[in-house]
Write a protein that holds these residues in place. Structure first.
Motif, PDB file in Angstrom:
ATOM      1  N   UNK A   1      31.567  36.696  37.740  1.00  0.00           N
ATOM      2  CA  UNK A   1      32.469  37.606  37.027  1.00  0.00           C
ATOM      3  C   UNK A   1      33.042  38.668  37.966  1.00  0.00           C
ATOM      4  N   UNK A   2      32.258  39.103  38.946  1.00  0.00           N
ATOM      5  CA  UNK A   2      32.770  40.089  39.901  1.00  0.00           C
ATOM      6  C   UNK A   2      33.837  39.465  40.788  1.00  0.00           C
ATOM      7  N   UNK A   3      33.622  38.221  41.235  1.00  0.00           N
ATOM      8  CA  UNK A   3      34.626  37.538  42.053  1.00  0.00           C
ATOM      9  C   UNK A   3      35.911  37.323  41.253  1.00  0.00           C
ATOM     10  N   UNK A   4      35.766  37.007  39.988  1.00  0.00           N
ATOM     11  CA  UNK A   4      36.928  36.898  39.104  1.00  0.00           C
ATOM     12  C   UNK A   4      37.672  38.240  39.049  1.00  0.00           C
ATOM     13  N   UNK A   5      36.937  39.335  39.001  1.00  0.00           N
ATOM     14  CA  UNK A   5      37.544  40.654  38.978  1.00  0.00           C
ATOM     15  C   UNK A   5      38.274  40.958  40.279  1.00  0.00           C
ATOM     16  N   UNK A   6      37.753  40.485  41.403  1.00  0.00           N
ATOM     17  CA  UNK A   6      38.442  40.652  42.681  1.00  0.00           C
ATOM     18  C   UNK A   6      39.829  40.018  42.635  1.00  0.00           C
ATOM     19  N   UNK A   7      39.914  38.819  42.096  1.00  0.00           N
ATOM     20  CA  UNK A   7      41.201  38.130  41.988  1.00  0.00           C
ATOM     21  C   UNK A   7      42.116  38.875  41.020  1.00  0.00           C
ATOM     22  N   UNK A   8      41.558  39.374  39.933  1.00  0.00           N
ATOM     23  CA  UNK A   8      42.347  40.150  38.973  1.00  0.00           C
ATOM     24  C   UNK A   8      42.908  41.406  39.645  1.00  0.00           C
ATOM     25  N   UNK A   9      42.100  42.064  40.484  1.00  0.00           N
ATOM     26  CA  UNK A   9      42.557  43.255  41.179  1.00  0.00           C
ATOM     27  C   UNK A   9      43.719  42.965  42.108  1.00  0.00           C
TER      28      UNK A   9
ATOM     29  N   UNK B   1      25.942  34.485  37.571  1.00  0.00           N
ATOM     30  CA  UNK B   1      27.013  34.930  36.673  1.00  0.00           C
ATOM     31  C   UNK B   1      27.589  36.281  37.058  1.00  0.00           C
ATOM     32  N   UNK B   2      26.748  37.233  37.419  1.00  0.00           N
ATOM     33  CA  UNK B   2      27.290  38.526  37.850  1.00  0.00           C
ATOM     34  C   UNK B   2      28.224  38.328  39.033  1.00  0.00           C
ATOM     35  N   UNK B   3      27.807  37.501  39.978  1.00  0.00           N
ATOM     36  CA  UNK B   3      28.633  37.199  41.149  1.00  0.00           C
ATOM     37  C   UNK B   3      29.951  36.562  40.725  1.00  0.00           C
TER      38      UNK B   3
ATOM     39  N   UNK C   1      31.241  43.555  34.206  1.00  0.00           N
ATOM     40  CA  UNK C   1      29.905  43.908  33.754  1.00  0.00           C
ATOM     41  C   UNK C   1      29.639  43.572  32.283  1.00  0.00           C
ATOM     42  N   UNK C   2      30.570  43.851  31.321  1.00  0.00           N
ATOM     43  CA  UNK C   2      30.262  43.515  29.926  1.00  0.00           C
ATOM     44  C   UNK C   2      30.011  42.023  29.723  1.00  0.00           C
ATOM     45  N   UNK C   3      30.764  41.181  30.418  1.00  0.00           N
ATOM     46  CA  UNK C   3      30.587  39.734  30.257  1.00  0.00           C
ATOM     47  C   UNK C   3      29.287  39.271  30.895  1.00  0.00           C
ATOM     48  N   UNK C   4      28.928  39.874  32.028  1.00  0.00           N
ATOM     49  CA  UNK C   4      27.652  39.548  32.640  1.00  0.00           C
ATOM     50  C   UNK C   4      26.484  40.027  31.771  1.00  0.00           C
ATOM     51  N   UNK C   5      26.628  41.202  31.159  1.00  0.00           N
ATOM     52  CA  UNK C   5      25.594  41.707  30.250  1.00  0.00           C
ATOM     53  C   UNK C   5      25.466  40.853  28.998  1.00  0.00           C
ATOM     54  N   UNK C   6      26.588  40.262  28.572  1.00  0.00           N
ATOM     55  CA  UNK C   6      26.598  39.501  27.323  1.00  0.00           C
ATOM     56  C   UNK C   6      26.135  38.066  27.478  1.00  0.00           C
TER      57      UNK C   6
ATOM     58  N   UNK D   1      29.816  27.084  33.916  1.00  0.00           N
ATOM     59  CA  UNK D   1      29.514  26.437  35.186  1.00  0.00           C
ATOM     60  C   UNK D   1      28.480  27.172  36.032  1.00  0.00           C
ATOM     61  N   UNK D   2      28.255  28.457  35.751  1.00  0.00           N
ATOM     62  CA  UNK D   2      27.352  29.220  36.607  1.00  0.00           C
ATOM     63  C   UNK D   2      26.010  29.457  35.919  1.00  0.00           C
TER      64      UNK D   2
END
Length: 454
Positions: A142-150, A138-140, A376-381, A132-133
């Motif tokens: 995946x990072x927002x997803x990480x915020x929710x995971x945290x 995409x970096x934004x 970061x790995x998913x954004x890099x990939x 969708x992004x």
């Protein structure tokens, strides 16, 4: 080739909100399954092998679910959301019942079911963000997803301690999981299902016809042949990132499987008592067991609570990164290198903390690495992956997560027994060294060309 639309904060938030429940499941599993195993009579050096169910299910489930979700289209639920929903229902059932396991092998079986179910929900979530992004967002995302995971990691890791503070007992008879853990897992089951439903209800998926390159769902290649073909022909960026992922997840699996015995013994000086060493029909021995078990259960509560600080730290790091990434381009490789090095220092410091409260700082450093590993790995990939095969590509990439866990499951126990006199704290030393090595391996990873910021 049409441009993917720019999504708002709330659209990306709702799209990722299901990860709150997924992380509740993973945090409860990672923080307290070893405690359940030990309560049911497992020796500490057998814990990594008992955990092998988790990575084995991930190795089998993730590429298959990715393959299937690439070829799925439901008129109401779309491509990825059917798997979110199926996984959420199965995970919630397993989470509720696992602390009621009457024997060790029942608990191991529930872990197998739980991990397979969580993977059914989790794998398509990574693909949904890339679906969708645009590359610029995409970096934004995946990072927002990480915020929710945290957020999920921090809250779930503290649940047994919190419900104990509210008056629910953290002690029970020999071989019985305490009521505080049972209630925490029940709450986790409810949060898992509700958060997934939020994403399913609020997020719309575009049909294949509006994708830049429509997915051909009529391909005749068999599932095993398609997975094997994509493994053999994986992009070089995926392979190089795979080595980084291998040592990153080796570190965290060692923590999940052995942090409870390592820290209750080395830092709290309250190891799990062996029920077989006590004759509970003798009042003095019954009292001795109760005292030893009470000290262990209280220490295990605090280990879970301190572990939650890596979730809190990752949440704060992800928040800062999301604010920055919403306006600027992130050098993803540099961020990942620094984060992994800080996480390695955090793990290594646990060997020498002068008192338990210092573990907060150690886990805070580990959380910096965790925030980066989840984004970061998913954004890099993602920029090097064929968008028509995003699901199966993410599933194959996640094999670099589960393979190190299988290695640790089979070798970590014998290594501690033969090389470190069965002192579990050295599992966390191995975690620290693994993160440092992962950081150094980033030299082989390319930073994608800078994009115009979101």
């Amino acid at each position: 080739m049409s441009q993917k639309p720019h999504l708002s904060f709330w659209q990306i938030w709702n799209m990722s909100f299901g990860f709150l429940g997924i992380q509740f499941g993973f945090a409860l599993q990672g923080g307290f399954m070893s405690r359940i195993f030990q309560t049911l009579g497992a020796d500490k050096d057998s814990l990594p092998l008992l955990w092998i169910a988790a990575p084995l299910t991930g190795l089998l489930v993730q590429p298959v679910i990715g393959y299937l979700s690439d070829r799925t289209w439901h008129p109401w639920l779309g491509r990825r959301r059917p798997y979110f929903l199926i996984g959420a229902v199965l995970s919630s059932i397993a989470l509720f019942f696992v602390p009621y396991s009457p024997t060790l092998w029942v608990a191991v079986g529930f872990l197998w079911i739980l991990d397979a179910s969580i993977n059914i929900s989790m794998e398509p979530f990574r693909a949904l963000v890339a679906d969708k992004l645009s590359e610029q967002q995409r970096s934004y995302g995946f990072v927002l997803q990480t915020l929710i995971i945290g957020i999920g990691t921090w809250v779930a890791s503290n649940l047994p301690w919190l419900v104990n503070q509210l008056g629910v007992s953290n002690q029970a008879a020999p071989g019985v999981v305490p009521p505080s853990v049972k209630l925490a897992f029940a709450i986790g089951a409810a949060v898992f299902l509700v958060s997934i439903l939020v994403t399913v209800v609020t997020t719309r998926e575009d049909p294949p016809a509006v994708w830049p390159e429509p997915v051909d769902t009529s391909e005749k290649a068999s599932l095993p042949a398609e997975i094997l073909h994509n493994i053999v022909h994986m992009p070089r960026q995926m392979l190089n990132l795979g080595f980084v992922q291998f040592f990153s997840w080796l570190a965290f699996f060692s923590m999940w499987s052995l942090s409870t015995p390592a820290l209750t013994e080395h830092v709290f000086k309250a190891p799990a008592p062996d029920p077989a060493a006590f004759d509970v029909t003798v009042p003095a021995q019954a009292q001795a067991f109760a005292l030893a078990n009470g000290a262990y259960q209280s220490a295990a509560d605090l280990v879970g609570s301190y572990t939650g600080y890596y979730g809190l730290s990752s949440m704060l790091v992800a928040l800062l990164l999301s604010l920055y990434a919403s306006r600027h381009v992130i050098n993803r490789r540099r961020v990942h290198f620094v984060s992994l090095m800080l996480g390695g220092i955090g793990f290594l410091s646990m060997m020498w903390v002068p008192e338990p409260a210092w573990l907060i700082g150690s886990f805070a450093l580990v959380g910096v690495a965790w925030a980066s590993i989840l984004s970061m790995p998913y954004a890099l990939l993602s920029s090097s992956v064929d968008p028509r095969k995003m699901g199966i590509s993410m599933g194959i990439f996640n094999m670099f997560i589960v393979i190190p866990q299988i290695v640790a499951s089979t070798l970590l126990g014998p290594a501690l027994r033969l090389l470190f006199d069965n002192q579990s704290i050295y599992a966390l030393v191995i975690s620290g060294l693994s993160l440092v090595l992962a950081a150094l391996l980033l030299v082989r990873v390319e930073e994608p060309k800078a994009q115009v910021h979101a």
